[in-house]
Motif scaffolding. Sequence first.
Motif, PDB file in Angstrom:
ATOM      1  N   PHE A 333       0.843  -1.188   0.000  1.00  0.00           N
ATOM      2  CA  PHE A 333       0.000   0.000   0.000  1.00  0.00           C
ATOM      3  C   PHE A 333       0.883   1.244   0.000  1.00  0.00           C
ATOM      4  O   PHE A 333       1.798   1.364   0.820  1.00  0.00           O
ATOM      5  CB  PHE A 333      -0.917   0.014   1.221  1.00  0.00           C
ATOM      6  CG  PHE A 333      -1.981  -1.054   1.184  1.00  0.00           C
ATOM      7  CD1 PHE A 333      -3.213  -0.797   0.604  1.00  0.00           C
ATOM      8  CD2 PHE A 333      -1.743  -2.314   1.719  1.00  0.00           C
ATOM      9  CE1 PHE A 333      -4.204  -1.765   0.570  1.00  0.00           C
ATOM     10  CE2 PHE A 333      -2.722  -3.293   1.686  1.00  0.00           C
ATOM     11  CZ  PHE A 333      -3.955  -3.018   1.101  1.00  0.00           C
ATOM     12  N   TYR A 334       0.568   2.160  -0.921  1.00  0.00           N
ATOM     13  CA  TYR A 334       1.335   3.401  -1.067  1.00  0.00           C
ATOM     14  C   TYR A 334       0.417   4.581  -0.757  1.00  0.00           C
ATOM     15  O   TYR A 334      -0.747   4.606  -1.172  1.00  0.00           O
ATOM     16  CB  TYR A 334       1.900   3.510  -2.478  1.00  0.00           C
ATOM     17  CG  TYR A 334       2.963   2.472  -2.774  1.00  0.00           C
ATOM     18  CD1 TYR A 334       4.312   2.761  -2.651  1.00  0.00           C
ATOM     19  CD2 TYR A 334       2.609   1.183  -3.173  1.00  0.00           C
ATOM     20  CE1 TYR A 334       5.288   1.809  -2.918  1.00  0.00           C
ATOM     21  CE2 TYR A 334       3.571   0.222  -3.437  1.00  0.00           C
ATOM     22  CZ  TYR A 334       4.910   0.537  -3.307  1.00  0.00           C
ATOM     23  OH  TYR A 334       5.875  -0.404  -3.568  1.00  0.00           O
ATOM     24  N   TRP A 335       0.986   5.560  -0.066  1.00  0.00           N
ATOM     25  CA  TRP A 335       0.218   6.712   0.390  1.00  0.00           C
ATOM     26  C   TRP A 335       0.766   8.010  -0.178  1.00  0.00           C
ATOM     27  O   TRP A 335       1.989   8.215  -0.233  1.00  0.00           O
ATOM     28  CB  TRP A 335       0.258   6.794   1.925  1.00  0.00           C
ATOM     29  CG  TRP A 335      -0.692   5.854   2.603  1.00  0.00           C
ATOM     30  CD1 TRP A 335      -0.853   4.527   2.376  1.00  0.00           C
ATOM     31  CD2 TRP A 335      -1.597   6.196   3.654  1.00  0.00           C
ATOM     32  NE1 TRP A 335      -1.799   4.009   3.207  1.00  0.00           N
ATOM     33  CE2 TRP A 335      -2.284   5.010   4.003  1.00  0.00           C
ATOM     34  CE3 TRP A 335      -1.894   7.365   4.326  1.00  0.00           C
ATOM     35  CZ2 TRP A 335      -3.250   4.977   5.005  1.00  0.00           C
ATOM     36  CZ3 TRP A 335      -2.861   7.339   5.328  1.00  0.00           C
ATOM     37  CH2 TRP A 335      -3.530   6.153   5.654  1.00  0.00           C
ATOM     38  N   CYS A 336      -0.136   8.865  -0.599  1.00  0.00           N
ATOM     39  CA  CYS A 336       0.204  10.243  -0.948  1.00  0.00           C
ATOM     40  C   CYS A 336      -0.099  11.082   0.283  1.00  0.00           C
ATOM     41  O   CYS A 336      -1.240  11.078   0.771  1.00  0.00           O
ATOM     42  CB  CYS A 336      -0.636  10.738  -2.122  1.00  0.00           C
ATOM     43  SG  CYS A 336      -0.557   9.691  -3.591  1.00  0.00           S
ATOM     44  N   MET A 337       0.900  11.820   0.771  1.00  0.00           N
ATOM     45  CA  MET A 337       0.741  12.564   2.015  1.00  0.00           C
ATOM     46  C   MET A 337       1.267  13.984   1.853  1.00  0.00           C
ATOM     47  O   MET A 337       2.080  14.270   0.969  1.00  0.00           O
ATOM     48  CB  MET A 337       1.452  11.849   3.168  1.00  0.00           C
ATOM     49  CG  MET A 337       1.051  10.395   3.321  1.00  0.00           C
ATOM     50  SD  MET A 337       1.929   9.524   4.644  1.00  0.00           S
ATOM     51  CE  MET A 337       1.101  10.182   6.081  1.00  0.00           C
TER      52      MET A 337
END
Length: 638
Positions: A333-337
């Motif tokens: 899982f990859y997150w844009c923050m």
Amino acid sequence: MMLLAFIFLLALLPAGSASGRHLPKAAISSPVFGPREVQGVLGGSAIVKCFYPPTAVNRHDRKYWCKMQGTRCVTVVSSNYVAPGYEGRVSLIDHPEAENFQVNISALGLGDAGTFQCGVGVNGRGLSHTVTVTLVEDPSEAAELFYVKLHSTWTVSCSFGEGTESLRKYLCKKETGGCRNIVDSHQDIDPDFQGRILLTFEKPSGTFSVTVTQMDWEDTGLYYCGAGEYGKDSNLKGLDVFVYEDKNFPQLQTKVIGKTGGSATFECLFDPLMKSSTRFWRKLRQEGGYETIIDNIGFVNYKYEGRVAMFENPGNKTVTVILNQLQAKDEGFYWCMSNELKEQQSSTELKVVEGKPALSGKKTVEALPGSRVDLSCSYPCQYYSYEKYWCKWNSSGCFMLPGQQQGVAGPSASCNTSTRTMLLSFDPLTEDDEGWYWCGVKRNGAFGETRGVQLLLSSGDDAKHTPELLEVDSSRDSGAVPPGGAYSDAEVRKGAAPESSDESRGSNTLALVLGPLAGLILIVVTAFAIVKYRQLKRSDLVSVGSYRTNISMSDFESVRDFSASNGAKEIQETPVGGDEFVTTTDTQESAADTTKAKRSSKEDAELAYSSFLVTSDTIAQGSSRGDSAVPKVSPPQD
């Protein structure tokens, strides 16, 4: 009959997770949202905030607060009206930029309790939300209200003081019979929230935050964040969450599938794009927390150098992240923050499957400085109409390189649609050209598949190899460049323009065919020359006027030997036009010259020519006097 229709409708619903098997709660409710219950103290005040869909009509339409009386809803206050008995203590303030309006009630009395509606337009037309107002002597702390757009992100911060540092932190959702654990500091995560929820600790001590991405209809409800155990510790805070739909809100992908060796494209939403904010792209760790891969200020995790790049798209207020050279371990899982806009975070799950990537080519190309290099990238027919590009990668992004038709200095990109190949040419290759290059495709401005290739400069020792050895080695070395790729200085003629990859292959094939043929012709010519030379050695052909005669060099030798043995001044010549032998006189020096060492064939030919002229003159004089004028020559005596 109605029951059968309902069962049939349920059968048509797709199977999925536990939450996906229920009808969306907000799908059957009003598009206007607000608190379900508001508590107040007699004589005190209360505030009710209601949200409405952000359309142009709704922004300018009438807003109202009314009290239910049977089937009717009697207006208490609206945008331009206040009912008698409520003047001075009830007001309605519209905030169209925030897509909500607020009702303020002071000096609460018994008539202010009951069931109310807040809405937009005309009472009873459906654009409304029901709120229950209760009066209590000692109200509990009201749950904090959150209005979250469908598929967006919800972030909440909870603090319980320094004495709670060692206690378990958690977020649970209120359900019948208890509170279902959603996430806690022990990394116990509900399966329906796996990969899209994150609990992090903040300052001061005892403070933590929870972020949930990709909010869905089923996420609407009453939550509690706390420290310790639910129902056993008083460290508790209520969170009332409403999910509503905004049709203008972009729908981002929740799952991306890529092939081993291929690439994956992720979209991050940052609305608005603030230049002062720092944007991160991170991967969740299975053991908890996250790992930063890239940000927009120049950081790239060393394990991802040459593989990841971030592109900002101010036009649609998004950021595109591309990860190529995919491996099985990239799954997750990859997150844009963002450090400023937490509500705009998003998450995407990456799945990596086996298969052949759409774009193909060498992963590494090595060449000598000063040589010509062509980086090639092949694409399938499905990308024929797509926009193609080459870019050079660095930690700040991947910067587009100009096309060949622009005629600018430096590397130039071109595309051969007949062979479905994109080329990036360097002529000549310089030290600054070393690095990572990407080939990729676009469609309608959106980034698609990409492929990375690393260009390396080889050492000068490679120049010692001959072109033939370089060609043989390149076919055996997995890291070498195929025809049309890198060329060493030994492979390009000095002073000649470098050839293209097709011309090089053609010249190599022509050389292989003509080489043996030229060698065969050379052997035949050499043999013929040797034969002719030997014939010339034995007999030189001399022409005088209309006469041709063969003058044998052995005859000259026998004449010289014979003259020398008798000491005479006569020289025997070969017959010319008849069988007679003729004699002539010569000086003593000429006779002496005949006894010299053997001359070369050229000198002998010159001597034969001179002798022939003398003999011809003698024959001509004799013919004018008759046959009696020709002296007879006696045969030599033994």
